[in-house]
Motif scaffolding. Structure first.
Motif, PDB file in Angstrom:
ATOM      1  N   UNK B  90       0.839  -1.201   0.000  1.00  0.00           N
ATOM      2  CA  UNK B  90       0.000   0.000   0.000  1.00  0.00           C
ATOM      3  C   UNK B  90       0.873   1.250   0.000  1.00  0.00           C
ATOM      4  N   UNK B  92       0.530   4.972   0.696  1.00  0.00           N
ATOM      5  CA  UNK B  92      -0.458   5.840   1.336  1.00  0.00           C
ATOM      6  C   UNK B  92      -0.459   7.231   0.707  1.00  0.00           C
ATOM      7  N   UNK B  94      -0.355  10.203   2.205  1.00  0.00           N
ATOM      8  CA  UNK B  94       0.580  11.156   2.794  1.00  0.00           C
ATOM      9  C   UNK B  94       1.974  10.538   2.883  1.00  0.00           C
ATOM     10  N   UNK B  95       2.866  10.947   1.977  1.00  0.00           N
ATOM     11  CA  UNK B  95       4.204  10.347   1.962  1.00  0.00           C
ATOM     12  C   UNK B  95       4.947  10.605   3.263  1.00  0.00           C
ATOM     13  N   UNK B  96       4.660  11.728   3.924  1.00  0.00           N
ATOM     14  CA  UNK B  96       5.372  12.019   5.164  1.00  0.00           C
ATOM     15  C   UNK B  96       5.078  10.978   6.227  1.00  0.00           C
ATOM     16  N   UNK B  97       3.894  10.384   6.157  1.00  0.00           N
ATOM     17  CA  UNK B  97       3.591   9.345   7.129  1.00  0.00           C
ATOM     18  C   UNK B  97       4.237   8.024   6.726  1.00  0.00           C
ATOM     19  N   UNK B  98       4.442   7.870   5.431  1.00  0.00           N
ATOM     20  CA  UNK B  98       4.999   6.601   4.975  1.00  0.00           C
ATOM     21  C   UNK B  98       6.518   6.551   5.124  1.00  0.00           C
ATOM     22  N   UNK B  99       7.161   7.699   5.009  1.00  0.00           N
ATOM     23  CA  UNK B  99       8.633   7.718   5.079  1.00  0.00           C
ATOM     24  C   UNK B  99       9.040   8.165   6.466  1.00  0.00           C
ATOM     25  N   UNK B 100       9.204   7.209   7.367  1.00  0.00           N
ATOM     26  CA  UNK B 100       9.420   7.600   8.758  1.00  0.00           C
ATOM     27  C   UNK B 100      10.853   7.373   9.210  1.00  0.00           C
ATOM     28  N   UNK B 102      15.092   7.764   9.197  1.00  0.00           N
ATOM     29  CA  UNK B 102      15.894   8.976   9.045  1.00  0.00           C
ATOM     30  C   UNK B 102      16.480   9.198   7.656  1.00  0.00           C
ATOM     31  N   UNK B 103      16.768   8.132   6.922  1.00  0.00           N
ATOM     32  CA  UNK B 103      17.287   8.351   5.564  1.00  0.00           C
ATOM     33  C   UNK B 103      16.507   7.506   4.566  1.00  0.00           C
ATOM     34  N   UNK B 107      14.863   3.817   4.976  1.00  0.00           N
ATOM     35  CA  UNK B 107      13.424   3.685   4.873  1.00  0.00           C
ATOM     36  C   UNK B 107      13.039   2.551   3.929  1.00  0.00           C
ATOM     37  N   UNK B 142      17.674  12.853   3.891  1.00  0.00           N
ATOM     38  CA  UNK B 142      16.584  12.714   4.842  1.00  0.00           C
ATOM     39  C   UNK B 142      15.277  12.928   4.073  1.00  0.00           C
ATOM     40  N   UNK B 143      14.287  12.071   4.289  1.00  0.00           N
ATOM     41  CA  UNK B 143      13.045  12.179   3.524  1.00  0.00           C
ATOM     42  C   UNK B 143      12.433  13.585   3.594  1.00  0.00           C
ATOM     43  N   UNK B 144      12.682  14.279   4.697  1.00  0.00           N
ATOM     44  CA  UNK B 144      12.073  15.585   4.856  1.00  0.00           C
ATOM     45  C   UNK B 144      12.501  16.555   3.760  1.00  0.00           C
TER      46      UNK B 144
ATOM     47  N   UNK C 118      21.858  10.251  11.881  1.00  0.00           N
ATOM     48  CA  UNK C 118      21.962   8.803  12.016  1.00  0.00           C
ATOM     49  C   UNK C 118      23.344   8.386  12.499  1.00  0.00           C
ATOM     50  N   UNK C 142      12.594  13.569  12.757  1.00  0.00           N
ATOM     51  CA  UNK C 142      11.945  13.352  11.470  1.00  0.00           C
ATOM     52  C   UNK C 142      10.679  14.210  11.338  1.00  0.00           C
ATOM     53  N   UNK C 143       9.909  14.319  12.422  1.00  0.00           N
ATOM     54  CA  UNK C 143       8.609  14.985  12.313  1.00  0.00           C
ATOM     55  C   UNK C 143       8.606  16.407  12.838  1.00  0.00           C
ATOM     56  N   UNK C 192      -1.485  11.684  12.799  1.00  0.00           N
ATOM     57  CA  UNK C 192      -0.289  11.397  12.013  1.00  0.00           C
ATOM     58  C   UNK C 192       0.446  10.186  12.584  1.00  0.00           C
ATOM     59  N   UNK C 196       1.456   6.822  10.648  1.00  0.00           N
ATOM     60  CA  UNK C 196       2.816   6.274  10.591  1.00  0.00           C
ATOM     61  C   UNK C 196       2.791   4.815  11.031  1.00  0.00           C
ATOM     62  N   UNK C 199       1.554   2.709   8.329  1.00  0.00           N
ATOM     63  CA  UNK C 199       2.561   2.520   7.282  1.00  0.00           C
ATOM     64  C   UNK C 199       3.631   1.523   7.722  1.00  0.00           C
ATOM     65  N   UNK C 203       4.343  -2.443   6.108  1.00  0.00           N
ATOM     66  CA  UNK C 203       5.612  -2.958   5.600  1.00  0.00           C
ATOM     67  C   UNK C 203       6.217  -3.991   6.553  1.00  0.00           C
TER      68      UNK C 203
END
Ligand SMILES: Nc1ncnc2c1ncn2[C@@H]1O[C@H](COP(=O)(O)OP(=O)(O)O)[C@@H](O)[C@H]1O
Ligand SMILES: [Mg+2]
Lengths: 280, 238, 239
Positions: B90, B92, B94-100, B102-103, B107, B142-144, C118, C142-143, C192, C196, C199, C203
């Motif tokens: 899946x 999702x 909101x990519x920000x929720x999916x990529x949690x 640090x790099x 991820x 970083x995903x951010x 990291x 991250x957030x 949120x 998370x 998600x 996976x």
């Protein structure tokens, strides 16, 4: 108040680093035990939330405003262990990335804000929630801030940073004002959150008794008062740092650790005794 | 990227009488019957709040409603949950929720590590998949710091790294500018998996899918050829 | 935003960037301890520490001015206490406070400016910092900016809707409006976190983060640490 490096004398930061490190390990273990899987991202996001919520200004009078500090709110939402852990994470990031608080002083800042501050933001809530909910939440916010601030002030004074009488009273008045503000903001924030979804507030209820909480509260007050008294004692104002690497400071560090350890151990034993007698 | 041959089962997804009510009482799904053939791709249309995302969350057992769900012939149950989650990937909204993590690399390696691959193998697979989606240059980022389109690609990579048989995409092109959107569509077209695509974008649906279903208040009120469904429900920006 | 600068710095490829994070973290601690125990009278030592930091910043190819500017963030706090100390008649000590806090900030910046998050969290973990703490630090970082931006947008939305009517100017009204913002921000954050977690489950998360193995500690890392140790000791004991 985040203490930067360079302000605390070696025995002070040494003591607090030595005390905080095992305390954080213990808190992490407890948080892991009480925490279901899905709360790991929750803890992180709540830490980020506290950071961000500090951007929101609460007007309190003409031209003045304050913001949420958050220790008590976290403790009420997540429970004390998880809240402490989140605060430690925040402080570590502030020290390294945001130059807010020192690296050697991290132990002191963790002790003041993540350990004592969170405990002080949890115990009043736990003790008085039944009597008056709003009163308990207010007390939690106020007590949390005043505890952290007094501890920091005491540590600075013990380290020999001079505080003339006038300055000392002015700082205490300032602390009191920000404590009252944090109390009011915490109450308002908890109410707003509960209006959106009451299930969010409450966290996991720990199994420990109210008696234990009362003992812990007493211990906390003793640590705060003890720090302030120690800092007012004449030998505390001696300029420790100027003595440099003399053998003296290691003795003081050992003394500091032993003193704090003794208080904690006494309270722990007292608490055990009370809870055992109650359950018997 | 390692690929299993397509499963010999002809039904990729088979759902009967699915209902779901959120704890606050919202009845989000109200008797859904749905099927997806192996190798087929289908679009999910419907107004905001019609239950599409809730439906998607059922496809890999993140929400558990009443009714029966079979994925590649496996009935969804506690015992099959792990297997089903590795079959249904899946992506999702909101990519920000999916990529949690640090790099980017960590991820994408998150899923393979959970599947039990060794760290070295997981990283190798993550690198391969990131190259596949055109993000090999961003391994340590970083995903951010990624753009919306890049985040979406990494999110897709994270799912592809699990080697799924079915790809489920929840509004993949929202927040993307037209060129980025085109590139993403090209990427998605090149992926061989069966797809379930939730979208408001009629063009995307026409390019990726042949069949469409229409959601309305937790029910499927229309179904058929994608072009025909778009016309019947006027589901296009004019 | 400031953090972007540090993140960009930390992705460099200088010799200092390539050192093992454990060596850099240990070197930072040695430097800070030496600095912290230096008596304020030893002004020559402070100059030497500053030179050491400048050399390191050059090695790392980081802009000295940018570093100093960020480290100066601590100065308002130090200046207040330095002033108090000055008043009480100890100008040397006052100077020492400001110097120590500033140089300590610079040193910490050199670490995070040459080591991605990291890296230093992995170093902490290899020194047995609790895994749970490491995870929380990573998630907070991250957030952090995602949620801060959300807060910023909400603040703007609230400001742009604030009328000029009397009622909206009342402090109590604005106070509860701010509380409302905090409440909504909390709600969004909570949702949120749920997203998370979904998600993660999707996976294959089964309750345990699988750590990746840290790279080996090399001779060059040991040499780097020894050089830092020798430099700090020399300054501390000789000057
Ligand atoms: N976590 C939740 N709790 C309660 N109600 C929800 C939740 N998520 C969605 N809903 C409600 O369920 C319905 C379907 O939502 P959703 O599946 O997100 O629709 P869509 O994706 O089609 O826009 C809506 O009425 C929505 O308000
Ligand atoms: Mg949706």
């Amino acid at each position: 108040m985040h203490i930067p490096d360079g302000f605390l004398s070696t025995p002070v930061w040494g003591t607090l680093d030595l005390v905080s490190a095992p305390a954080v390990a213990w808190v992490a273990r407890r948080a892991q035990r009480d925490t279901q899987d899905h709360r790991i991202p929750l803890l992180g996001v709540m830490g980020a939330f506290v950071f961000a919520a500090q951007m929101i200004n609460f007007p309190v009078g003409p031209g003045t405003s304050g913001h949420l500090v958050g220790g008590a709110l976290l403790a009420i939402v997540l429970g004390p262990a998880a809240a402490s852990l989140v605060m430690v994470a925040i402080l570590a990031l502030q020290a390294l990335i945001f130059q807010d608080g020192g690296v050697l002083a991290l132990g002191a800042n963790v002790f003041n804000m993540a350990l004592a501050g969170v405990a002080a933001g949890y115990l009043p809530y736990r003790l008085w929630e039944g009597a008056s909910r709003s009163g308990a939440i207010f007390a939690a916010g106020a007590f949390s801030v005043i505890t952290s601030a007094c501890l920091a002030l005491g540590q600075l004074m013990i380290s020999g940073v001079p505080m003339a009488g006038g300055v000392l009273w002015a700082s205490l008045a300032l602390f009191l004002a920000s404590a009252l503000m944090e109390g009011a903001i915490t109450v308002a924030a908890v109410r707003a959150i509960e209006r959106l979804n009451p299930a969010w507030i409450g966290g996991p209820r720990p199994a420990s008794s109210r008696a234990l909480a009362a003992v812990a509260m007493t211990a906390l007050v003793m640590v705060v008062v003890g720090t302030l008294v120690a800092s007012a004692a004449p030998d505390g104002i001696q300029r420790l740092t100027e003595q440099g690497l003399a053998a003296d400071w290691s003795q003081r560090t050992v003394g500091g650790v032993a003193g704090l350890g003794l208080i904690v151990a006494l309270c722990y034993l007292g608490g055990k005794l009370i809870s055992r007698r109650r359950s018997a | 990227m390692p690929r299993h041959p397509p499963a010999p089962v002809s039904q990729a997804i088979q759902i009967r009488g699915l209902r779901y009510r959120y704890p606050d009482g919202t009845q989000a799904l109200n008797g859904i019957d749905f099927h997806l053939d192996a190798g087929e791709s289908v679009a999910l249309f419907g107004a905001n709040g019609s239950g599409k995302t809730t439906f998607v969350l059922h496809l890999n057992g993140l929400l558990r409603g009443e009714g029966s769900i079979e994925i590649c012939g496996l009935p969804l149950a506690d015992e099959t949950l792990e297997q089903i989650r590795s079959k249904v990937g899946v992506v999702f909204q909101d990519s920000d929720e999916q990529l949690f993590m640090p790099t980017v690399l960590e991820d994408v390696a998150f899923g393979p590590l959970n599947l039990g691959l060794s760290p070295a193998d997981a990283l190798t697979r993550a690198r391969t998949v990131l190259k596949r989606v055109g993000m090999a240059h961003a391994l340590d980022r970083a995903p951010y710091h990624l753009s919306a389109g890049e985040k979406k690609r990494v999110a897709i990579a994270g799912v592809l790294a699990m080697d799924p048989e079915i790809l489920v995409l929840d509004e993949p092109t929202t927040f993307l500018d037209p060129p980025t959107r085109r590139d993403l569509v090209t990427l998605l077209r090149s992926l061989p998996q069966s797809k379930v695509v939730v979208t408001h974008d009629a063009n995307l649906a026409r390019t990726l899918t042949t069949r469409a279903v229409f959601f309305d208040q937790g029910q499927i009120t229309g179904e058929g050829d994608v072009i025909e469904v778009i016309q019947r429900f006027h589901w296009e920006y004019s | 935003m400031h953090h972007l600068v540090i993140d960009r710095w930390s992705r460099g490829s200088s010799p200092l960037h390539q050192r093992d994070p454990r060596a850099k973290l240990a070197a930072l601690l040695v430097f800070l301890i030496a600095l912290s125990t230096t008596p304020p009278a030893a002004q020559a030592a402070f100059v030497a520490y500053a030179i050491l930091l400048i050399v390191a910043a050059n090695l790392a190819r980081l802009p000295i001015r940018g570093l100093a500017g960020r480290a100066a963030l601590v100065l308002p706090f130090s200046a207040t206490f330095a002033l108090l100390t000055w008043w009480s008649g100890d100008s040397l000590r006052a100077l020492g406070l400001a110097e120590k806090s500033f140089l300590s900030g610079m040193a910490a910046l050199l670490l995070v400016g040459t080591t991605p998050l990291t890296g230093w969290t992995a170093a902490l973990e290899s020194w047995h910092a609790p895994r749970m703490l490491i995870l929380v630090i990573q998630f907070v970082y991250r957030y952090l900016f995602v949620i801060a931006e959300q807060a910023q947008r909400m603040r703007w939305a609230a400001l742009s809707r604030r009328g000029s009517r009397k009622r909206s100017r009342r402090v109590s009204f604005q106070f509860s409006a701010a509380a409302g913002l905090v409440g909504v921000l909390f709600a969004r954050s909570w949702q949120r976190a749920d997203g998370i977690y979904h998600a993660m489950l999707a996976r294959g998360f089964r309750g345990r983060f699988v750590p990746a193995a840290p790279p080996p500690f090399q001779t060059s890392d040991a040499l780097f640490f020894s050089a830092c140790l020798a430099g700090c000791l020399a300054i501390r004991l000789l000057l």
